[in-house]
Motif scaffolding. Structure first.
Motif, PDB file in Angstrom:
ATOM      1  N   ALA A  32       0.662  -1.074   0.239  1.00  0.00           N
ATOM      2  CA  ALA A  32       0.112   0.047   0.199  1.00  0.00           C
ATOM      3  C   ALA A  32       1.151   1.195  -0.031  1.00  0.00           C
ATOM      4  N   LEU A  33       2.185   1.166   0.675  1.00  0.00           N
ATOM      5  CA  LEU A  33       2.831   1.452   0.444  1.00  0.00           C
ATOM      6  C   LEU A  33       3.301   2.227  -0.508  1.00  0.00           C
ATOM      7  N   LYS A  34       4.324   1.519  -1.099  1.00  0.00           N
ATOM      8  CA  LYS A  34       4.751   1.791  -2.527  1.00  0.00           C
ATOM      9  C   LYS A  34       3.081   2.503  -3.051  1.00  0.00           C
ATOM     10  N   LYS A  35       1.921   1.547  -3.363  1.00  0.00           N
ATOM     11  CA  LYS A  35       1.019   2.318  -4.702  1.00  0.00           C
ATOM     12  C   LYS A  35       1.253   3.461  -4.083  1.00  0.00           C
ATOM     13  N   LEU A  36       0.827   4.446  -2.567  1.00  0.00           N
ATOM     14  CA  LEU A  36       1.198   5.260  -1.967  1.00  0.00           C
ATOM     15  C   LEU A  36       2.235   6.566  -2.496  1.00  0.00           C
ATOM     16  N   GLN A  37       3.500   5.995  -3.283  1.00  0.00           N
ATOM     17  CA  GLN A  37       4.705   6.340  -3.963  1.00  0.00           C
ATOM     18  C   GLN A  37       4.432   6.514  -5.029  1.00  0.00           C
ATOM     19  N   ILE A  38       4.318   5.116  -6.010  1.00  0.00           N
ATOM     20  CA  ILE A  38       3.828   5.649  -7.400  1.00  0.00           C
ATOM     21  C   ILE A  38       2.549   6.995  -7.266  1.00  0.00           C
ATOM     22  N   ASP A  39       1.839   7.189  -6.981  1.00  0.00           N
ATOM     23  CA  ASP A  39       0.378   8.253  -7.403  1.00  0.00           C
ATOM     24  C   ASP A  39       1.415   9.380  -6.463  1.00  0.00           C
ATOM     25  N   ILE A  41       4.545  10.423  -7.253  1.00  0.00           N
ATOM     26  CA  ILE A  41       5.988  10.949  -8.286  1.00  0.00           C
ATOM     27  C   ILE A  41       4.447  11.013  -9.479  1.00  0.00           C
ATOM     28  N   LYS A  42       3.665  10.304  -9.646  1.00  0.00           N
ATOM     29  CA  LYS A  42       2.752  11.388 -10.566  1.00  0.00           C
ATOM     30  C   LYS A  42       2.694  12.678 -10.327  1.00  0.00           C
ATOM     31  N   VAL A  43       2.390  13.292  -8.793  1.00  0.00           N
ATOM     32  CA  VAL A  43       2.033  14.719  -8.654  1.00  0.00           C
ATOM     33  C   VAL A  43       3.850  14.885  -8.671  1.00  0.00           C
ATOM     34  N   GLU A  44       4.751  14.408  -8.689  1.00  0.00           N
ATOM     35  CA  GLU A  44       6.201  15.298  -8.836  1.00  0.00           C
ATOM     36  C   GLU A  44       5.851  15.346 -10.001  1.00  0.00           C
ATOM     37  N   SER A  45       5.767  14.498 -11.007  1.00  0.00           N
ATOM     38  CA  SER A  45       5.908  14.684 -12.279  1.00  0.00           C
ATOM     39  C   SER A  45       5.292  16.107 -13.042  1.00  0.00           C
ATOM     40  N   ASP A  46       4.200  16.376 -12.155  1.00  0.00           N
ATOM     41  CA  ASP A  46       3.063  17.359 -12.892  1.00  0.00           C
ATOM     42  C   ASP A  46       3.822  19.058 -12.103  1.00  0.00           C
ATOM     43  N   PHE A  47       4.713  18.439 -10.900  1.00  0.00           N
ATOM     44  CA  PHE A  47       5.634  19.776 -10.005  1.00  0.00           C
ATOM     45  C   PHE A  47       6.482  20.138 -11.220  1.00  0.00           C
ATOM     46  N   PHE A 189      11.949   6.448 -11.225  1.00  0.00           N
ATOM     47  CA  PHE A 189      11.926   8.766 -11.581  1.00  0.00           C
ATOM     48  C   PHE A 189      13.083   9.283 -10.514  1.00  0.00           C
ATOM     49  N   ASP A 190      13.342   9.911 -11.263  1.00  0.00           N
ATOM     50  CA  ASP A 190      14.018  11.291  -9.923  1.00  0.00           C
ATOM     51  C   ASP A 190      14.197  12.544 -10.672  1.00  0.00           C
ATOM     52  N   GLY A 191      12.977  13.188 -11.652  1.00  0.00           N
ATOM     53  CA  GLY A 191      12.631  14.023 -12.272  1.00  0.00           C
ATOM     54  C   GLY A 191      13.134  14.365 -13.376  1.00  0.00           C
ATOM     55  N   PRO A 192      13.230  14.819 -14.870  1.00  0.00           N
ATOM     56  CA  PRO A 192      12.926  14.907 -16.448  1.00  0.00           C
ATOM     57  C   PRO A 192      14.194  14.193 -16.696  1.00  0.00           C
ATOM     58  N   HIS A 193      13.934  13.953 -17.190  1.00  0.00           N
ATOM     59  CA  HIS A 193      15.423  13.135 -17.962  1.00  0.00           C
ATOM     60  C   HIS A 193      15.499  13.149 -19.533  1.00  0.00           C
ATOM     61  N   VAL A 194      16.668  13.363 -20.216  1.00  0.00           N
ATOM     62  CA  VAL A 194      16.435  13.763 -21.654  1.00  0.00           C
ATOM     63  C   VAL A 194      16.154  12.071 -22.262  1.00  0.00           C
ATOM     64  N   SER A 195      15.591  12.525 -23.538  1.00  0.00           N
ATOM     65  CA  SER A 195      14.577  11.711 -24.340  1.00  0.00           C
ATOM     66  C   SER A 195      15.403  11.733 -25.661  1.00  0.00           C
ATOM     67  N   ARG A 196      15.962  12.971 -25.839  1.00  0.00           N
ATOM     68  CA  ARG A 196      17.581  12.907 -27.008  1.00  0.00           C
ATOM     69  C   ARG A 196      17.840  14.054 -27.148  1.00  0.00           C
ATOM     70  N   ILE A 197      18.964  14.490 -27.427  1.00  0.00           N
ATOM     71  CA  ILE A 197      19.577  15.376 -27.537  1.00  0.00           C
ATOM     72  C   ILE A 197      20.524  15.434 -29.465  1.00  0.00           C
ATOM     73  N   ILE A 198      20.101  16.976 -29.900  1.00  0.00           N
ATOM     74  CA  ILE A 198      20.253  17.595 -31.088  1.00  0.00           C
ATOM     75  C   ILE A 198      21.927  18.967 -30.838  1.00  0.00           C
TER      76      ILE A 198
END
Length: 314
Positions: A32-39, A41-47, A189-198
């Motif tokens: 249950a704590l793991k599920k809370l953690q995942i939820d 992280i979704k808010v952290e992504s929005d942040f 997830f630990d924040g924004p990550h690079v998907s491509r560099i040009i």
């Protein structure tokens, strides 16, 4: 995948025995704590998405300061007398010693080699600069950064005066980011990550490409055995920065995948250092008051002694 590897390593840690020995109802509580953690992280992504929006909003407010900086560096504007200390933490005697051999030079325009000095002072960036890069980087007139929403990410622009090395007036490096965790690897997830560099293609003048070098190799076999053949190979250079590693989606089976993600993250680290530290704090790298990510750790603070600027010390 790096994220999946991290999770596998976590499972194989010494805590596996601890979790294994828990009562079933306690294991359910941990889940249950793991599920809370995942939820969360979704808010952290929005942040992080909101932070990116703020970066774009505030860039226009910072732009006027950076434009003024550029004008002073390139000698387009002569600033009025300044009452800010050129170096922090100096006493009056040291300030007098710092200025005693200085005379005004009416012929000196702007601040010579400002950006070359800045880049050479940041530890991470300095590691990529070779001696043959320095004359080229002397033509830098400005280094700027801008965030974007489409694609999400940021770019870094190196502005050059007309020079004998390449035709480009601006060299751009673009970082495309992902602000959401990878599906199935949310806990990594630990924040924004690079998907491509040009990176921009550099239009080198003939014979001026410092990212390539000719080497002679003696043939051991075949009709040319014993003869020396000339081969062009990659050379160490700061300007390899504009030939970034391929992303996961760009690589094919023939590409070396073993360290590809690691190289991608190291390149992103360099881009972050330029965007977040070097560009906004450039003058502090020029003076040497910053050398890496030791933000605001000025000489003379927290009881640190300031070096004596006497002539008899090396």
């Amino acid at each position: 995948m790096a994220a999946e590897h991290d999770l596998d390593a976590a499972l194989l840690s010494t805590n596996f025995d601890l979790i294994q020995g828990l009562p079933l109802n306690v294991k359910n509580r941990v889940c249950a704590l793991k599920k809370l953690q995942i939820d969360s992280i979704k808010v952290e992504s929005d942040f992080y998405k909101r932070v990116h929006e703020l970066e774009i909003e505030f860039e226009t407010k910072f732009k006027s300061f950076f434009d003024q900086r550029k004008a002073i560096i390139n000698g387009d504007v002569e600033p009025s007398a300044c009452d800010v200390p050129i170096l922090e933490g100096l006493n009056e005697e040291q300030i007098a010693d710092l200025n005693k051999h200085t005379d005004a030079d009416p012929a000196a325009k702007g601040i010579k080699d400002f950006w070359l000095t800045v880049l050479r002072t940041h530890d991470l960036v300095a590691e990529t600069i070779e001696e043959h890069d320095a004359p080229i980087l002397s033509f830098l007139t400005d280094v700027t950064t801008a965030a974007s929403q489409d694609p999400p990410g940021f770019k870094i622009e190196f502005h050059f005066a007309t020079n004998p090395y390449f035709k480009n007036s601006v060299l751009t490096k673009t970082y495309v980011l992902k602000f959401e965790p990878e599906e199935g690897a949310e806990l990594s997830f630990d924040g924004p990550h690079v998907s491509r560099i040009i990176g921009d293609t550099i239009e080198w003048e003939d014979g001026k490409n410092v990212t390539k070098k000719a080497v002679k190799k003696k043939q051991k076999k075949g009709a040319n055995a014993g003869k020396f053949l000339t081969k062009t190979v990659k050379a160490e250079s700061f300007f390899n920065f504009f030939e970034p590693p391929k992303s996961k989606d760009e690589r094919n089976e023939e590409d070396d995948d073993e360290h590809a993600e690691e190289f991608l993250e190291l390149d992103y680290e360099m881009g972050q250092a330029l965007r977040d530290t070097v560009i906004p704090r450039a003058v502090l790298f020029f003076t040497g008051e910053l050398q890496a990510d030791d933000m605001f750790d000025f000489p003379g603070e927290d009881g640190d002694e300031v070096s004596d600027f006497s002539d008899d010390e090396a």
